[in-house]
Every structure is written in structure tokens, then in C-alpha cells.
Design a protein around this motif. Structure first.
Motif, PDB file in Angstrom:
ATOM      1  N   GLY A 389       0.829  -1.198   0.000  1.00 51.89           N
ATOM      2  CA  GLY A 389       0.000   0.000   0.000  1.00 51.89           C
ATOM      3  C   GLY A 389       0.864   1.249   0.000  1.00 51.89           C
ATOM      4  N   THR A 390       0.198   2.396   0.034  1.00 49.40           N
ATOM      5  CA  THR A 390       0.894   3.683   0.018  1.00 49.40           C
ATOM      6  C   THR A 390       0.836   4.345   1.389  1.00 49.40           C
ATOM      7  OG1 THR A 390      -1.131   4.809  -0.702  1.00 49.40           O
ATOM      8  CG2 THR A 390       0.366   4.003  -2.422  1.00 49.40           C
ATOM      9  N   PHE A 391       1.699   5.338   1.603  1.00 52.20           N
ATOM     10  CA  PHE A 391       1.775   6.058   2.875  1.00 52.20           C
ATOM     11  C   PHE A 391       1.694   7.570   2.631  1.00 52.20           C
ATOM     12  CE2 PHE A 391       4.333   2.188   3.075  1.00 52.20           C
ATOM     13  CZ  PHE A 391       3.786   1.526   4.163  1.00 52.20           C
ATOM     14  N   ILE A 392       0.859   7.963   1.694  1.00 45.80           N
ATOM     15  CA  ILE A 392       0.814   9.367   1.268  1.00 45.80           C
ATOM     16  C   ILE A 392       0.467  10.296   2.427  1.00 45.80           C
ATOM     17  CG2 ILE A 392      -0.370  11.023  -0.222  1.00 45.80           C
ATOM     18  CD1 ILE A 392      -0.716   8.721  -2.254  1.00 45.80           C
ATOM     19  N   HIS A 393      -0.602   9.975   3.176  1.00 44.63           N
ATOM     20  CA  HIS A 393      -1.020  10.856   4.267  1.00 44.63           C
ATOM     21  C   HIS A 393       0.018  10.883   5.386  1.00 44.63           C
ATOM     22  CE1 HIS A 393      -4.938  10.454   2.258  1.00 44.63           C
ATOM     23  NE2 HIS A 393      -5.231  11.602   2.827  1.00 44.63           N
ATOM     24  N   ALA A 394       0.623   9.750   5.662  1.00 43.29           N
ATOM     25  CA  ALA A 394       1.611   9.692   6.739  1.00 43.29           C
ATOM     26  C   ALA A 394       2.843  10.523   6.421  1.00 43.29           C
ATOM     27  CB  ALA A 394       2.008   8.241   6.993  1.00 43.29           C
ATOM     28  N   LYS A 395       3.135  10.733   5.129  1.00 39.02           N
ATOM     29  CA  LYS A 395       4.323  11.464   4.714  1.00 39.02           C
ATOM     30  C   LYS A 395       4.063  12.946   4.441  1.00 39.02           C
ATOM     31  CE  LYS A 395       6.666   7.454   2.664  1.00 39.02           C
ATOM     32  NZ  LYS A 395       7.215   6.869   1.408  1.00 39.02           N
ATOM     33  N   LYS A 402       3.675  13.766  13.596  1.00 40.64           N
ATOM     34  CA  LYS A 402       2.712  12.979  14.371  1.00 40.64           C
ATOM     35  C   LYS A 402       3.095  11.501  14.415  1.00 40.64           C
ATOM     36  CE  LYS A 402      -1.170  16.081  13.385  1.00 40.64           C
ATOM     37  NZ  LYS A 402      -2.559  16.183  12.909  1.00 40.64           N
ATOM     38  N   ASN A 403       4.122  11.120  13.674  1.00 42.06           N
ATOM     39  CA  ASN A 403       4.602   9.744  13.684  1.00 42.06           C
ATOM     40  C   ASN A 403       5.710   9.612  14.728  1.00 42.06           C
ATOM     41  OD1 ASN A 403       2.959   9.034  11.381  1.00 42.06           O
ATOM     42  ND2 ASN A 403       4.456  10.099  10.106  1.00 42.06           N
ATOM     43  N   ARG A 404       5.573   8.678  15.635  1.00 41.12           N
ATOM     44  CA  ARG A 404       6.594   8.489  16.677  1.00 41.12           C
ATOM     45  C   ARG A 404       7.923   8.070  16.069  1.00 41.12           C
ATOM     46  NH1 ARG A 404       7.261   7.748  22.064  1.00 41.12           N
ATOM     47  NH2 ARG A 404       5.083   8.261  22.490  1.00 41.12           N
ATOM     48  N   TYR A 405       7.870   7.193  15.068  1.00 38.40           N
ATOM     49  CA  TYR A 405       9.077   6.729  14.393  1.00 38.40           C
ATOM     50  C   TYR A 405       8.959   7.045  12.902  1.00 38.40           C
ATOM     51  CZ  TYR A 405       9.593   4.161  18.765  1.00 38.40           C
ATOM     52  OH  TYR A 405       9.696   3.841  20.094  1.00 38.40           O
ATOM     53  N   THR A 406      10.020   7.570  12.334  1.00 39.40           N
ATOM     54  CA  THR A 406       9.972   7.995  10.930  1.00 39.40           C
ATOM     55  C   THR A 406       9.827   6.824   9.971  1.00 39.40           C
ATOM     56  OG1 THR A 406      12.404   7.944  10.821  1.00 39.40           O
ATOM     57  CG2 THR A 406      11.352  10.052  11.388  1.00 39.40           C
ATOM     58  N   ASP A 407      10.187   5.609  10.413  1.00 40.35           N
ATOM     59  CA  ASP A 407      10.104   4.444   9.530  1.00 40.35           C
ATOM     60  C   ASP A 407       8.902   3.566   9.837  1.00 40.35           C
ATOM     61  OD1 ASP A 407      11.069   3.683  11.979  1.00 40.35           O
ATOM     62  OD2 ASP A 407      12.509   2.218  11.183  1.00 40.35           O
ATOM     63  N   ILE A 429      -4.033  10.294  12.011  1.00 42.02           N
ATOM     64  CA  ILE A 429      -3.453   9.724  13.218  1.00 42.02           C
ATOM     65  C   ILE A 429      -2.748   8.449  12.780  1.00 42.02           C
ATOM     66  CG2 ILE A 429      -5.579   8.456  13.803  1.00 42.02           C
ATOM     67  CD1 ILE A 429      -4.811   8.791  16.769  1.00 42.02           C
ATOM     68  N   ASN A 430      -1.623   8.130  13.409  1.00 41.83           N
ATOM     69  CA  ASN A 430      -0.870   6.934  13.034  1.00 41.83           C
ATOM     70  C   ASN A 430      -1.579   5.715  13.611  1.00 41.83           C
ATOM     71  OD1 ASN A 430       1.147   4.753  13.061  1.00 41.83           O
ATOM     72  ND2 ASN A 430       2.567   6.342  12.390  1.00 41.83           N
ATOM     73  N   ALA A 431      -2.608   5.278  12.914  1.00 38.10           N
ATOM     74  CA  ALA A 431      -3.435   4.161  13.368  1.00 38.10           C
ATOM     75  C   ALA A 431      -4.108   3.503  12.166  1.00 38.10           C
ATOM     76  CB  ALA A 431      -4.498   4.640  14.364  1.00 38.10           C
ATOM     77  N   ASN A 432      -4.245   2.180  12.234  1.00 42.92           N
ATOM     78  CA  ASN A 432      -4.888   1.423  11.151  1.00 42.92           C
ATOM     79  C   ASN A 432      -5.934   0.466  11.694  1.00 42.92           C
ATOM     80  OD1 ASN A 432      -1.796   1.738  10.066  1.00 42.92           O
ATOM     81  ND2 ASN A 432      -3.270   1.839   8.395  1.00 42.92           N
ATOM     82  N   PHE A 433      -7.010   0.297  10.932  1.00 44.85           N
ATOM     83  CA  PHE A 433      -7.976  -0.754  11.234  1.00 44.85           C
ATOM     84  C   PHE A 433      -7.371  -2.100  10.843  1.00 44.85           C
ATOM     85  CE2 PHE A 433     -11.055   2.789  10.578  1.00 44.85           C
ATOM     86  CZ  PHE A 433     -11.698   2.705  11.795  1.00 44.85           C
ATOM     87  N   VAL A 434      -7.615  -3.108  11.666  1.00 45.65           N
ATOM     88  CA  VAL A 434      -7.167  -4.471  11.375  1.00 45.65           C
ATOM     89  C   VAL A 434      -8.347  -5.410  11.603  1.00 45.65           C
ATOM     90  CG1 VAL A 434      -5.641  -6.354  12.100  1.00 45.65           C
ATOM     91  CG2 VAL A 434      -4.758  -4.016  11.963  1.00 45.65           C
ATOM     92  N   ASP A 435      -8.564  -6.319  10.660  1.00 43.15           N
ATOM     93  CA  ASP A 435      -9.659  -7.272  10.778  1.00 43.15           C
ATOM     94  C   ASP A 435      -9.363  -8.323  11.837  1.00 43.15           C
ATOM     95  OD1 ASP A 435     -10.768  -5.922   8.695  1.00 43.15           O
ATOM     96  OD2 ASP A 435     -10.395  -7.473   7.187  1.00 43.15           O
TER      97      ASP A 435
END
Length: 670
Positions: A389-395, A402-407, A429-435
């Protein structure tokens, strides 16, 4: 032998005959019953609408028609004139409108904005006239007849003075069984605390089957039910509402609305012939009866119109027609309503998605054969795969801090989207839904909050209606800050994070974990909720726990607490039986967090069907929360912990793992 084209034509004709006879039976039954309607005749177009709404089950369609007519008479919903006050002003408020977009199934979307309603300034009759006037226009479209209606009741920013219980009951009564459109979902957005009591009572007025389609949702979770492109901007979407254009369309359509025009007209076409230009759509087949008059495009809607050659009324013979006393179910396809809290079915969750499920005995044998190094190699293969997937919003520049760790970034496709806060225009927010197992969005995997993101963390908890937080790290480990102090660790102490007041009511300390009961107050809405905070403290600074029993015991108690809190919600929770997402975090939100979630999923499946697939589960989790299960030792621990769980539950009598390598203690779990 029948050729393929001839067979299709035969099927089309058969469907046409079914529909034709159903229409005739409907009209005959209505005439025999002697409806209380002010209409002197029932048109074929009207018959089609009611038959569609009940999947061409004639008796049920007639029953719906009778109830519909009774409601219209009782509430004075005939001869509606949009140019006459007070209806004209009511329509212009925009409190009720039909959106210009549809949901993913093609259903029309009706929106009622509660904060625009003033019960003391308008009568029920006027409001209901405004609703029915617009719904009647929407139902002229065959796509709406086929796909149904989604009703959004937006309570955002509304006060108790905006709420009209009797009107809400009348709207529900109308939609649940007195209107010729299938109600697919009712989405109650941002329901305030005071709505809890009336909601319990209102649900009693809804059929049990429909009750499963009523959801109370937050603005961010609304997009799980309706695509963002079909939602207005203030509800988290991208759609621009143009209510004035919609009203103009409604006004122009009056000339095509036979129900109003024919209300007091005695002349109607013979019931032996379908009205000129009637369009009938079943599944992917559209049948146009013999016509010499152009059909209104407003009624037809979009899509190709197929014509069955020669399928005209003159061809039909009642003696040769199939019996239509049974519903037309064999020609009808419709996705069943979802029962999941997010609006997704169990088929979309992790259940059954694993690639190589094994019994617990097979897992033991595999672990013994591969040994520690073999599992390390298996993990290395998983880890070597590029992110899915992509990380556009996180970057984005405004979100990077807002990211604790850059990686350690979060995917765009599964990220938790916050509502647009007035103080912070970012929804990140640095958070993801997981099934989970048989549950879509069962967890939220997130990083340990930073001081600057604690407000966002509590916004997420509030908007997702989370009940339980699982923390698998300490605030400080080996002299390093692993997580911000986003709650007070002492009883009867409190802190404020943005517009949230977080008070610690009680703390229970155990050997392996600490449980805090928290009270959250939203200053904007004056609502108060309770959240249970579970911190696992027996995970060592290095490596993984020497025994899984402490973690397994902790996991079970978390599940029990979630179930208890969901039960206490009663009828106010209309989602998945397991409740809202459980928030799980460590420091980065991938290592210990991924381990906890993997174990919970695998144990749930093992208990349910007797098999599990740790590798498949880890791969699926990593596709939703990048880099989950951070270290090889964590991957090994999942296998050993599952075996230990099986032993503790009597699924295994004994286990011989002689030759399994000793654990290496050189990994630092974030």
C-alpha cells in the motif's frame, strides 16, 4: 436443442410474463379490497413500485400499498403543492434532501439534518409532506426502485430541542413498512447521550429484520457504510450538496408524477394492458413493453434498456402464464444486509482468508520439524515482501511530526480517519484498522501516543466508540520513553486533552497487568463515557515473555471485559456482537501489538473450527498495518503461545519439542 440466444430470450419472456401477471394480480386485489385511498384507480407504474419493494410477492406488495395509503390519508400527504406555505419554506430549509450520488449498491441516499429542525415552528404534516414530496421524485428512478434507499439521520450539532420523538416515530413507521422503497440501512450519525433512551424505544417500532440494518455511527465510520464520494463534506465526504437544484428537479418532475395527477381522476388505462412505456427491470434485464410514446428519462434513469422482441401484451395468455402466487425470488438477486459494526459482512474479515490452516497437532509437528531457525527463515520471507500500500497521508509535511518513528508509517487504505477538527484541519493519526476473526475492523493498531497526539488519540477513541484500550508496553523502558502519559496513573486524578476530560476512577494492579477504569467527558457535547484501560506489564525489556500463560490470561480477561461492556450498551449498540474496535498499542504499534492481535485471531479460530494459520494471519495483518510482527522472536512466540494455549485448554495432552533451539535474547521489542 435450444440455442443460447433463444434460451436467453425465453428466460426474458418468462420474466416478463411473471411481472405482467403480478401487476394484474396486484391491481385486481387492490380493487377487490376497496382501498381507503383517494385514488380512484391504481396505475401500472404504481403497481410496479410496490411490487419492486416486496420483490414481486403480490400479497406483501398489496399489504404495503394498503398501509401506505392509510398513512397518506392520516397524515394528509395527498395533493402536495410545493408552492404553498408553509411547505415551500419547509422545503427550502434543506433539512431533508436526496443526495445526487448513490451508495456502492446503487441505493439512493436520503439525508435528514436534525439541527435544522425546529419542532415548535413546524407541524408534523408539513415536515412529512416535504419528505414524501422528495421521496416520490426519487422513486421515479428505476435504479432507486431496484436498489432501495439509505436513510441518514444526522444528529451532528443537534440539541435536545431539535429532537421530535413523535415525528421520528412517524418517519420510521412510514419507511419501515408504508413506503414503496426497500429501506437498506438507517445510519444515525453522532447520536448524543440523551438519545440513548428514545433510541431504545424507537427500535421497538422497527421490524426485527430491519433492526439489524440500523446503525449508530460516528462521522469517520460513516464512510464505511457509504462511499466518501457520496457523502457531503461536513460528513467526511467530497460531495457538494446542491439542494436548490434538487428542488428544481422535483418541481419539474411534477408533470410526470402520475400519482398526484391521477389522485382524483377516474379514467385509467385498462388493467388488461400495461401502460405505454412502462419500464420493468429485474436483475440485469430491462424489459420495455410495446410503446409508441417516449418515456421520461427522469423515470427511466441510467443504464441500457433492453427490449424483448415481440414481448407485447397481445402475446400473453393467462392460461399459459406461470403461477405468480409465489415470490419472484428465483429471478431476484440482492446482497443481504450486513450485521457487522462497520457495515461489512464476515466474509470480508480474516475468517477463512488464511492460506494454509492446520490443526493444533499439525502446528506442533511443523514447529518441531522446522525448529527455531526454520521459523526465523519463514518470518524472513514474510518480512522481505514490500509493503502492500501507500503512505501518502503519513508522509505529508503537517503529519510527519505525528509519527513516533519515521520508519513506522500507516497505510492510506486502512488508516483511521479522524473527523475534521476545528483546531486541527488534519484528519491523520498513526493508526490502522485491522480485521479480526469473523469481524471487520475488530482492532485499531496504533502507536503509543505522543504528547502532541494525545488529543487525537482520544478523538479516535471517542469517534470510534471504543470501549477497551490494550497497552503492551510501559511508559518508560530502559530509560527510554516508549509512550506518552495519555491518562493519569493515580485514582481520582484527571487531565485534559483538547476538548476531552479524562478522569481515572479506579486502578487494579495485578502481577502481570494493571487495569484502569477511565471516565471520558466530551466538553463539546457534554457526554460522558467509560473506557477500560488494560496495560500488560510482564513483557520484558528484551525478548519475549518466558511463558505465554500470563499473556494468554491477560488476553482472555480483555475479551471478557469487552463482552461485558458491549452487553451494558444494550440496544444502543446495533453493530457486530463483539462490539467496536479494540485499540491495541505498544510504542510503534507493530511489534507487541501485532503479536497480541495475531494470538487473539488464531485462538478465536482454533476455538471455533479447530484450525489456525499463524503465517496467513500475520500476512493479512501486515497488509493492513505495515510491518506488524516486528521481530523473528515474536513470530516464534506466536507459535509457542498457541501451543501453550492448546495445552492449557486440554486440546493437547502433551507436547514434545525436543531439539527446538534455545531462544536468543538479543532482540529489543518496540
Amino acid at each position: 436443442m435450444i440455442e443460447e440466444g433463444e434460451e436467453d430470450n425465453f428466460c426474458h419472456k418468462r420474466i416478463f410474463h411473471y411481472v405482467l401477471k403480478a401487476v394484474k394480480q396486484f391491481i385486481d386485489l387492490v380493487n377487490q379490497i376497496g382501498s381507503c385511498s383517494v385514488r380512484k384507480n391504481v396505475s401500472h407504474t404504481t403497481a410496479i413500485k410496490f411490487l419492486y419493494a416486496r420483490k414481486f410477492d403480490v400479497p406483501r406488495a398489496v399489504s404495503l400499498y394498503e398501509q401506505h395509503e392509510q398513512i397518506r390519508l392520516k397524515e394528509c400527504l395527498y395533493n402536495i403543492d410545493p408552492d404553498v406555505e408553509p411547505l415551500r419554506s419547509e422545503l427550502e430549509t434543506g433539512k431533508f434532501t436526496i443526495l445526487s450520488a448513490r451508495d456502492s449498491s446503487g441505493a439512493a441516499i436520503a439525508l435528514f439534518t436534525a439541527n435544522k429542525h425546529s419542532p415548535l415552528c413546524v407541524t408534523h404534516t408539513t415536515t412529512l409532506q416535504g419528505i414524501v414530496y422528495q421521496l416520490d421524485v426519487a422513486l421515479q428512478n428505476t435504479e432507486t426502485q431496484k436498489a432501495g434507499l439509505v436513510f441518514i439521520y444526522d444528529m451532528s450539532g443537534s440539541k435536545y430541542s431539535n429532537f421530535d420523538y413523535d415525528l421520528s416515530q412517524k418517519i420510521l413507521t412510514l419507511l419501515k413498512g408504508g413506503y414503496p422503497a426497500r429501506l437498506k440501512k438507517v445510519l444515525i450519525v453522532t447520536a448524543p447521550l440523551w438519545f440513548k433512551a428514545p433510541f431504545k424505544i424507537l427500535r421497538l417500532f422497527v421490524r426485527e429484520k430491519l433492526r439489524e440494518r440500523v446503525f449508530t455511527v460516528s462521522v469517520p465510520t460513516l464512510s464505511l457504510h457509504v462511499p466518501r464520494q457520496a457523502l457531503p463534506r461536513y460528513l467526511g465526504g467530497t460531495l457538494e450538496i446542491d439542494h436548490s437544484t434538487w428542488l428544481l428537479h422535483c418541481y419539474k418532475s411534477m408533470t410526470n408524477r402520475e400519482d398526484e395527477l391521477l389522485a382524483n381522476i377516474g379514467h385509467q388505462p385498462s388493467s388488461n394492458n400495461l401502460q405505454t412505456g412502462t419500464i420493468i427491470t429485474t436483475n440485469n434485464t430491462t424489459i420495455t413493453t410495446a410503446t409508441t410514446t417516449p418515456v421520461s428519462t427522469d423515470f427511466v434513469g441510467s443504464g441500457d434498456q433492453g427490449v424483448i422482441d415481440g414481448a407485447v401484451v397481445a402475446e400473453t395468455n393467462d392460461n399459459n402464464l406461470p403461477d405468480t402466487t409465489a415470490p419472484l425470488s428465483e429471478f431476484w438477486s440482492e446482497n443481504p444486509p450486513s450485521s457487522a459494526s462497520s457495515g461489512f459482512s464476515d466474509d470480508d474479515s480474516l475468517a477463512g482468508a488464511e492460506g494454509d490452516p492446520k490443526t493444533i497437532e499439525q502446528i506442533v509437528q511443523m514447529v518441531k520439524e522446522r525448529g527455531r531457525q526454520g521459523l526465523f527463515k519463514e518470518y524472513a520471507d514474510i518480512r522481505s515482501r514490500a509493503p502492500e500500500g501507500t503512505f501518502i497521508h503519513a508522509k505529508m509535511r503537517n503529519n510527519l511530526t505525528k509519527n513516533r518513528y519515521t520508519d513506522v508509517l500507516c497505510y492510506d487504505h486502512s488508516r483511521v480517519v479522524l473527523s475534521q477538527d476545528t483546531e486541527d484541519l488534519s484528519d491523520y493519526i498513526n493508526a490502522n484498522f485491522v480485521d479480526g476473526y469473523k469481524q471487520k475492523n475488530a482492532y485499531i493498531s496504533t502507536q503509543g501516543p505522543l504528547p502532541k497526539t494525545s488529543h487525537d488519540f482520544w478523538r479516535m477513541i471517542w469517534e470510534q466508540h471504543c470501549l477497551v484500550i490494550v497497552m503492551t508496553t510501559r511508559v518508560l523502558e530502559r530509560g527510554r520513553v516508549k509512550c506518552g502519559q495519555y491518562w493519569e496513573p493515580a485514582e481520582e486524578s484527571s487531565s485534559e486533552f483538547g476538548h476531552f476530560h479524562v478522569r481515572t476512577i479506579s486502578i487494579e494492579s495485578n502481577e502481570d497487568y494493571t487495569v484502569a477504569s477511565l471516565e471520558i467527558k466530551n466538553f463539546k457535547t457534554e457526554e460522558i463515557r467509560n473506557v477500560s484501560h488494560w496495560q500488560f506489564t510482564s513483557w520484558p525489556d528484551y525478548g519475549v515473555p518466558s511463558s505465554a500463560l500470563a499473556m494468554l490470561n491477560f488476553l482472555q480477561k480483555v475479551r471478557d471485559k469487552q463482552a461485558q461492556m458491549v452487553k451494558s450498551l444494550g440496544d444502543t449498540w446495533a453493530g457486530h456482537p463483539r462490539g467496536p474496535p479494540i485499540v491495541v498499542h505498544c510504542s510503534a504499534g507493530i511489534g507487541r501489538t501485532g503479536t497480541f492481535i495475531t494470538l487473539d485471531i488464531c485462538i478465536s479460530r482454533l476455538e471455533d473450527v479447530g484450525t489456525a494459520d499463524i503465517r496467513g494471519t500475520v500476512e493479512k495483518i501486515r497488509s493492513q498495518r505495515a510491518y506488524s510482527i516486528q521481530m523473528p522472536d515474536q513470530y516464534v512466540f506466536c507459535h509457542l503461545a498457541l501451543i501453550e494455549y492448546a495445552l492449557s485448554r486440554g486440546m493437547l495432552q502433551s507436547v514434545d519439542l525436543e531439539g527446538f533451539d534455545d531462544r536468543d535474547d538479543d532482540s529489543d521489542l518496540i
